[in-house]
Design a protein around this motif. Structure first.
Motif, PDB file in Angstrom:
ATOM      1  N   ALA A  92       0.833  -1.203   0.000  1.00 47.33           N
ATOM      2  CA  ALA A  92       0.000   0.000   0.000  1.00 47.33           C
ATOM      3  C   ALA A  92       0.869   1.254   0.000  1.00 47.33           C
ATOM      4  CB  ALA A  92      -0.928   0.011   1.215  1.00 47.33           C
ATOM      5  N   ILE A  93       2.040   1.170   0.657  1.00 47.49           N
ATOM      6  CA  ILE A  93       3.015   2.265   0.653  1.00 47.49           C
ATOM      7  C   ILE A  93       4.189   1.819  -0.198  1.00 47.49           C
ATOM      8  CG2 ILE A  93       4.425   3.812   2.063  1.00 47.49           C
ATOM      9  CD1 ILE A  93       1.436   3.999   2.681  1.00 47.49           C
ATOM     10  N   LYS A  94       4.336   2.423  -1.391  1.00 45.06           N
ATOM     11  CA  LYS A  94       5.378   1.992  -2.319  1.00 45.06           C
ATOM     12  C   LYS A  94       6.757   2.188  -1.709  1.00 45.06           C
ATOM     13  CE  LYS A  94       2.539   2.901  -6.366  1.00 45.06           C
ATOM     14  NZ  LYS A  94       2.261   3.798  -7.488  1.00 45.06           N
ATOM     15  N   GLY A  95       7.603   1.181  -1.879  1.00 44.43           N
ATOM     16  CA  GLY A  95       8.964   1.246  -1.348  1.00 44.43           C
ATOM     17  C   GLY A  95       9.106   0.665   0.035  1.00 44.43           C
ATOM     18  N   LYS A 114       0.880   7.358  14.119  1.00 47.35           N
ATOM     19  CA  LYS A 114       0.955   8.723  14.636  1.00 47.35           C
ATOM     20  C   LYS A 114       2.280   9.378  14.231  1.00 47.35           C
ATOM     21  CE  LYS A 114       0.407  11.377  18.892  1.00 47.35           C
ATOM     22  NZ  LYS A 114       0.305  11.325  20.373  1.00 47.35           N
ATOM     23  N   ILE A 115       3.363   8.606  14.306  1.00 51.11           N
ATOM     24  CA  ILE A 115       4.687   9.107  13.918  1.00 51.11           C
ATOM     25  C   ILE A 115       4.704   9.448  12.425  1.00 51.11           C
ATOM     26  CG2 ILE A 115       7.117   8.437  13.587  1.00 51.11           C
ATOM     27  CD1 ILE A 115       6.509   8.999  16.494  1.00 51.11           C
ATOM     28  N   ILE A 116       4.191   8.524  11.599  1.00 50.87           N
ATOM     29  CA  ILE A 116       4.191   8.749  10.139  1.00 50.87           C
ATOM     30  C   ILE A 116       3.384   9.990   9.793  1.00 50.87           C
ATOM     31  CG2 ILE A 116       3.444   7.826   7.905  1.00 50.87           C
ATOM     32  CD1 ILE A 116       3.979   5.015   9.013  1.00 50.87           C
ATOM     33  N   GLU A 117       2.273  10.185  10.488  1.00 56.56           N
ATOM     34  CA  GLU A 117       1.374  11.281  10.161  1.00 56.56           C
ATOM     35  C   GLU A 117       1.855  12.621  10.709  1.00 56.56           C
ATOM     36  OE1 GLU A 117      -3.421  12.238  10.557  1.00 56.56           O
ATOM     37  OE2 GLU A 117      -2.626  10.286  11.133  1.00 56.56           O
ATOM     38  N   GLU A 118       2.374  12.642  11.929  1.00 53.15           N
ATOM     39  CA  GLU A 118       2.677  13.915  12.598  1.00 53.15           C
ATOM     40  C   GLU A 118       4.154  14.280  12.602  1.00 53.15           C
ATOM     41  OE1 GLU A 118       0.947  13.771  16.478  1.00 53.15           O
ATOM     42  OE2 GLU A 118      -1.082  13.365  15.726  1.00 53.15           O
ATOM     43  N   ILE A 137       7.242   8.247   2.346  1.00 50.45           N
ATOM     44  CA  ILE A 137       6.364   7.344   3.111  1.00 50.45           C
ATOM     45  C   ILE A 137       5.197   8.138   3.698  1.00 50.45           C
ATOM     46  CG2 ILE A 137       6.207   5.939   5.203  1.00 50.45           C
ATOM     47  CD1 ILE A 137       9.119   5.024   4.573  1.00 50.45           C
ATOM     48  N   ALA A 138       5.503   9.306   4.280  1.00 55.37           N
ATOM     49  CA  ALA A 138       4.448  10.132   4.883  1.00 55.37           C
ATOM     50  C   ALA A 138       3.453  10.615   3.828  1.00 55.37           C
ATOM     51  CB  ALA A 138       5.076  11.324   5.606  1.00 55.37           C
ATOM     52  N   GLU A 139       3.979  11.056   2.668  1.00 58.01           N
ATOM     53  CA  GLU A 139       3.108  11.533   1.588  1.00 58.01           C
ATOM     54  C   GLU A 139       2.157  10.439   1.125  1.00 58.01           C
ATOM     55  OE1 GLU A 139       5.468  13.031  -1.615  1.00 58.01           O
ATOM     56  OE2 GLU A 139       6.328  14.655  -0.408  1.00 58.01           O
ATOM     57  N   GLN A 140       2.701   9.236   0.886  1.00 62.59           N
ATOM     58  CA  GLN A 140       1.862   8.139   0.396  1.00 62.59           C
ATOM     59  C   GLN A 140       0.842   7.712   1.438  1.00 62.59           C
ATOM     60  OE1 GLN A 140       3.633   4.920  -1.925  1.00 62.59           O
ATOM     61  NE2 GLN A 140       5.554   6.066  -1.882  1.00 62.59           N
ATOM     62  N   PHE A 141       1.265   7.727   2.703  1.00 60.39           N
ATOM     63  CA  PHE A 141       0.354   7.358   3.790  1.00 60.39           C
ATOM     64  C   PHE A 141      -0.836   8.309   3.827  1.00 60.39           C
ATOM     65  CE2 PHE A 141      -1.015   7.494   8.238  1.00 60.39           C
ATOM     66  CZ  PHE A 141      -1.171   6.143   8.512  1.00 60.39           C
ATOM     67  N   MET A 142      -0.552   9.625   3.741  1.00 62.23           N
ATOM     68  CA  MET A 142      -1.633  10.618   3.782  1.00 62.23           C
ATOM     69  C   MET A 142      -2.476  10.570   2.504  1.00 62.23           C
ATOM     70  SD  MET A 142      -1.481  11.801   6.717  1.00 62.23           S
ATOM     71  CE  MET A 142      -2.773  13.008   6.537  1.00 62.23           C
ATOM     72  N   ASN A 143      -1.806  10.365   1.368  1.00 61.18           N
ATOM     73  CA  ASN A 143      -2.556  10.270   0.108  1.00 61.18           C
ATOM     74  C   ASN A 143      -3.515   9.097   0.122  1.00 61.18           C
ATOM     75  OD1 ASN A 143      -1.430  12.513  -1.047  1.00 61.18           O
ATOM     76  ND2 ASN A 143       0.164  11.404  -2.152  1.00 61.18           N
ATOM     77  N   ASP A 144      -3.078   7.977   0.704  1.00 63.45           N
ATOM     78  CA  ASP A 144      -3.931   6.798   0.779  1.00 63.45           C
ATOM     79  C   ASP A 144      -5.184   7.101   1.599  1.00 63.45           C
ATOM     80  OD1 ASP A 144      -4.218   3.803   0.295  1.00 63.45           O
ATOM     81  OD2 ASP A 144      -4.369   3.891   2.478  1.00 63.45           O
ATOM     82  N   ARG A 145      -4.997   7.813   2.713  1.00 60.65           N
ATOM     83  CA  ARG A 145      -6.142   8.170   3.554  1.00 60.65           C
ATOM     84  C   ARG A 145      -7.105   9.103   2.807  1.00 60.65           C
ATOM     85  NH1 ARG A 145      -4.629   9.201   9.857  1.00 60.65           N
ATOM     86  NH2 ARG A 145      -4.255   7.026  10.389  1.00 60.65           N
ATOM     87  N   LYS A 146      -6.522  10.107   2.125  1.00 60.81           N
ATOM     88  CA  LYS A 146      -7.358  11.062   1.397  1.00 60.81           C
ATOM     89  C   LYS A 146      -8.096  10.380   0.247  1.00 60.81           C
ATOM     90  CE  LYS A 146      -4.467  15.080   2.459  1.00 60.81           C
ATOM     91  NZ  LYS A 146      -3.432  16.009   1.933  1.00 60.81           N
ATOM     92  N   MET A 147      -7.387   9.501  -0.448  1.00 60.54           N
ATOM     93  CA  MET A 147      -8.009   8.770  -1.549  1.00 60.54           C
ATOM     94  C   MET A 147      -9.162   7.914  -1.027  1.00 60.54           C
ATOM     95  SD  MET A 147      -7.890   7.871  -4.862  1.00 60.54           S
ATOM     96  CE  MET A 147      -6.278   7.849  -5.634  1.00 60.54           C
ATOM     97  N   TYR A 170      -7.498  14.279 -10.431  1.00 62.07           N
ATOM     98  CA  TYR A 170      -7.576  15.521 -11.221  1.00 62.07           C
ATOM     99  C   TYR A 170      -7.715  16.744 -10.320  1.00 62.07           C
ATOM    100  CZ  TYR A 170      -8.858  18.415 -15.237  1.00 62.07           C
ATOM    101  OH  TYR A 170      -8.876  19.364 -16.219  1.00 62.07           O
ATOM    102  N   TYR A 171      -8.654  16.677  -9.373  1.00 56.90           N
ATOM    103  CA  TYR A 171      -8.949  17.850  -8.546  1.00 56.90           C
ATOM    104  C   TYR A 171      -8.245  17.841  -7.196  1.00 56.90           C
ATOM    105  CZ  TYR A 171     -12.889  18.665 -11.746  1.00 56.90           C
ATOM    106  OH  TYR A 171     -13.675  18.889 -12.844  1.00 56.90           O
ATOM    107  N   GLY A 172      -7.880  16.642  -6.700  1.00 51.22           N
ATOM    108  CA  GLY A 172      -7.321  16.568  -5.359  1.00 51.22           C
ATOM    109  C   GLY A 172      -8.345  17.031  -4.338  1.00 51.22           C
ATOM    110  N   GLU A 173      -7.883  17.791  -3.362  1.00 49.60           N
ATOM    111  CA  GLU A 173      -8.763  18.253  -2.283  1.00 49.60           C
ATOM    112  C   GLU A 173      -9.808  19.266  -2.776  1.00 49.60           C
ATOM    113  OE1 GLU A 173      -8.490  17.197   1.352  1.00 49.60           O
ATOM    114  OE2 GLU A 173      -7.950  15.709  -0.145  1.00 49.60           O
ATOM    115  N   LYS A 174      -9.594  19.820  -3.982  1.00 52.24           N
ATOM    116  CA  LYS A 174     -10.586  20.758  -4.544  1.00 52.24           C
ATOM    117  C   LYS A 174     -11.843  20.033  -5.019  1.00 52.24           C
ATOM    118  CE  LYS A 174      -7.481  24.424  -6.201  1.00 52.24           C
ATOM    119  NZ  LYS A 174      -6.161  23.964  -5.819  1.00 52.24           N
TER     120      LYS A 174
END
Length: 745
Positions: A92-95, A114-118, A137-147, A170-174
């Motif tokens: 789920a987290i590439k790499g 909590k460590i990965i996120e904060e 790792i942090a970016e992919q973790f947060m992107n997975d949650r947002k997705m 395409y829009y992301g959070e928009k």
């Protein structure tokens, strides 16, 4: 009766998933017992390693044994270290593989997420994680949650899963604000989302069927769709009737809303006598802007004509060429004209004329740039001139982002009115392919004093995109236009060239098969033609022109039918790239794709990234943008990474997410329209039956002039003769000619 059960656990393996509707078969490891369970159901977003709480019916499948048919589910973050480790190591987290996941969880235990996120910077304490790796790792973790959150949100609007991924990407959070403000924007912005999908979303959000908002969106969409069919405007009556058909509402309220859009300046009305034509305001001002900029560039320069004539004579001797009077006049005019068009059919000396113009400019110490609309056309221009030519997109330095930060086709080029091209001359080849969008972008990057020389064949099909730019400029009669007509001796030895000119003049062509480069094989039924096409592509043509079967291009007028693009590609794929053990294949948008397939990009994607790679994975060059008509080969289908790796003809490597695969088609066979600007060693053209509007002289002429060494037409003599006699072309609504004439008043 099936027993209703509630269980929780993490996704061990996704066995099957339909990306269109989200139907999934997966194996779940039950949280308490660790026992594997088989689950089936529709999941908006799911990945291996994720933690599920499900409610469903326990059943026993005849073939697959005990299963739970899921009726409700909740995605949750894993709360214990075992589940956390499983999730992180699942892919789920590439790499992050199982070993690295184990080290992360061992160090941070229940605080891992909590460590990965904060405070992701703390991840560098783990062996094997750099600062850059920690950020990824942090970016992919947060992107997975947002997705995940976005997929759950979109599910209630019944958006197919593959399109839901595209919407979020395409829009992301928009995305949430776009849907709240105007759900119809999805149909305008996102390739693959039609008006009906956007309309269903709007309906579920409470927008009524006869609301002004819906009628306005329908009118705008109808005009936008006309642009996809090559039009810059529509007659008012045509716009009204098309919108009524689209929306299924009363004609009167559509007329009323059209008037409101005119009053609000969203639409522009052009009245010519009894004709009333309606533009999207942006399209009207684009045409008007092109006309103004062409007029600004169209200035006269002084030139020593006597000196030029002597230079031309010198070049003729040096290069052992003989130019006719029209070519010589073209070269002298090029030195004096701010804007110039050179047009002519194959074999009429366009390349020789351009090469001589370049040499004259070079001797004058002038800086010049060469470009063409497609990669193939730019490559041909480079080979023909000996100077580097590039695509117009690359010349203008496409950067892929719009002003509001949202990615959409109204791209911004780095070269524009505030950062113009630095040169004395710009020469553009294959001008028949240039649409109004690209013309507008090109002209913005030129300042008065720069010479613009445009070369093309006005008898070719018009651009795929909106406008009729080359013909409109010629018909406006505002600049120097040189028409090359003489077929030179060497070209006259080619039956491809001679037959192309005969077709263009509506004359009969030889079909006795005594030619060396032009053949007609009469066949009287589609199945026989199909078998012949396969034989020609696999065996006869590659041997005859000394080329690979993939270099032989099948061109057809139609998409549908036994001899249309869709069926031809299925059949040719079966023979040219058959199923093999170990060769991965996957279905997208109802088409089976296989590693090794020949493909084509079917829309401009200004934001997709590409790389040119050296050995051992080193990157030589990288950039953005893959464009309508670019061709390549599928090198790898990665089901785990959900991507398809394509290598394009110029060695660009592009990774397509599965959700972007509706931009890709098989290209063993392509429509004649899609072949514009390309040249192939051999072309095979099946002709049997189809709509008269498609079977016309213009289309046949374009198909034949795509071949470098050999043309073979297979099919009906009567239909071929009909095409030669049929001058009727699809009406294309464009107004650049009128806009230019307005500038001259």
């Amino acid at each position: 009766m099936d027993e209703v059960v509630k269980v929780s656990g993490y996704v061990e393996k996704i066995v099957y998933r339909n990306e269109n509707n989200g139907y999934t078969v997966l194996t779940m490891s039950e949280a308490d017992s660790g026992e594997d369970m088989s689950l089936t159901g529709t999941f908006s977003y799911i990945a291996e390693g994720q933690f599920l709480e499900v409610t469903g019916n326990a059943t026993v499948h005849r073939d697959y044994g005990p299963q739970i048919n899921v009726t409700e589910y909740v995605l949750k973050d894993p709360s214990d270290t075992t589940s956390m480790e499983k999730y992180l190591g699942s892919g789920a987290i590439k790499g992050v593989g199982p070993a690295l996941a184990a080290r992360i969880v061992t160090m941070f235990k229940e605080d891992t997420f909590k460590i990965i996120e904060e405070t992701p910077e703390k991840l560098v304490k783990v062996k094997g994680i750099s600062k850059k790796g920690a950020r990824k790792i942090a970016e992919q973790f947060m992107n997975d949650r947002k997705m995940r959150s976005a997929m759950m949100f979109l599910q209630k609007y019944n958006i197919p899963m593959n399109l839901a991924v595209k919407v979020y990407k395409y829009y992301g959070e928009k995305m949430y604000k776009v849907l709240e403000d105007n759900p119809y924007r999805l149909a305008e912005d996102i390739f693959g989302v039609g008006f009906k999908t956007a309309d269903n979303i709007a309906s579920s959000m409470g927008i009524s069927g006869d609301s002004n908002f819906r009628i306005s969106a329908g009118l705008k969409y109808t005009l936008s769709l006309a642009g996809n069919n090559g039009h810059c405007y529509l007659p008012m009556e045509g716009l009204i009737q098309e919108t009524v058909r689209l929306l299924g509402v009363n004609e009167e309220i559509v007329r009323r809303e059209a008037l409101n859009l005119l009053l609000d300046k969203d639409f522009i009305l052009e009245e010519k006598g009894e004709d009333k034509n309606v533009y999207l305001a942006s399209m009207y001002y684009m045409e008007a802007g092109c006309a103004r900029m062409l007029n600004d560039l169209n200035i006269r320069f002084s030139a020593d004509t006597e000196g030029l004539e002597k230079e031309i004579e010198k070049i003729e001797k040096e290069d052992s060429i003989e130019l006719d009077d029209i070519q010589k006049n073209a070269i002298i005019e090029a030195a004096q004209s701010g804007v110039m068009i050179i047009t002519g059919g194959p074999g009429t000396g366009k390349t020789t004329t351009i090469n001589t113009i370049i040499k004259i400019f070079e001797k004058e110490g002038m800086d010049f740039l060469l470009a063409a609309p497609t990669g193939r056309a730019a490559k041909r221009m480079t080979e023909a001139t000996g100077y580097e030519a590039q695509t117009i997109h690359r010349l203008l330095e496409v950067n892929g982002m719009t002003e509001d930060g949202v990615e959409r086709d109204g791209t911004i080029f780095s070269r524009n009115e505030t950062n113009p091209l630095e040169c004395d001359v710009v020469i553009i080849d294959e001008m028949s392919m240039v649409d109004i969008y690209l013309m507008n972008a090109l002209l913005k990057a030129l300042t008065p004093g720069v010479r613009l020389i445009m070369v093309g064949d006005a008898s070719q099909l018009p651009s795929v995109g909106p406008g009729n730019v080359l013909k409109d400029m010629i018909n406006a009669d505002f600049c120097t236009v040189v028409r090359l007509k003489k077929i030179f001796r060497q070209a006259a030895q080619s039956d491809i060239i001679m037959n192309a000119h005969a077709i263009n003049n509506g004359e009969k062509i030889k079909m006795d098969n005594k030619s060396k480069d032009f053949f007609f094989l009469k066949r009287d039924d589609p199945n026989t033609i199909l078998q012949l096409v396969v034989h020609l592509v696999m065996k006869s043509m590659p041997e005859y022109v000394k080329a690979d079967p993939y270099d032989v291009q099948v061109l057809t007028p139609m998409r549908k039918g036994e001899l249309g693009v869709e069926n031809l590609n299925k059949v040719l794929q079966r023979f040219l790239n058959p199923e093999e053990f170990g060769k991965v294949e996957r279905e997208f948008h109802g088409v089976l794709f296989r590693e090794g397939d020949k493909i084509m990009q079917i829309k401009n994607n200004y934001n997709i990234t590409w790389e040119k790679r050296l050995g051992k994975g080193f990157i030589e060059e990288e950039g953005k943008g893959v464009f309508n008509g670019d061709c390549g080969i599928i090198k790898r289908i990665d089901n785990d990474g959900e991507k398809v790796v394509v290598q394009f003809e110029d060695n660009k490597i592009v990774d397509y997410d599965f959700s972007d695969m509706n931009e890709i088609e098989l290209s063993y066979a392509i429509t004649i329209h899609k072949s514009q600007g390309s040249e192939y060693p051999a072309v095979v053209i099946p002709i049997f039956s189809g709509p008269p509007i498609l079977f016309n002289r213009n289309l046949l002429y374009t198909a034949i002039t795509r071949a470098r060494q050999c043309v073979t037409i297979a099919g009906s003599r009567e239909k071929l003769e009909f095409m030669i006699g049929n001058k009727v072309e699809s009406k294309r609504y464009s107004g650049l000619c009128e806009r230019i004439k307005e500038q001259l008043i």
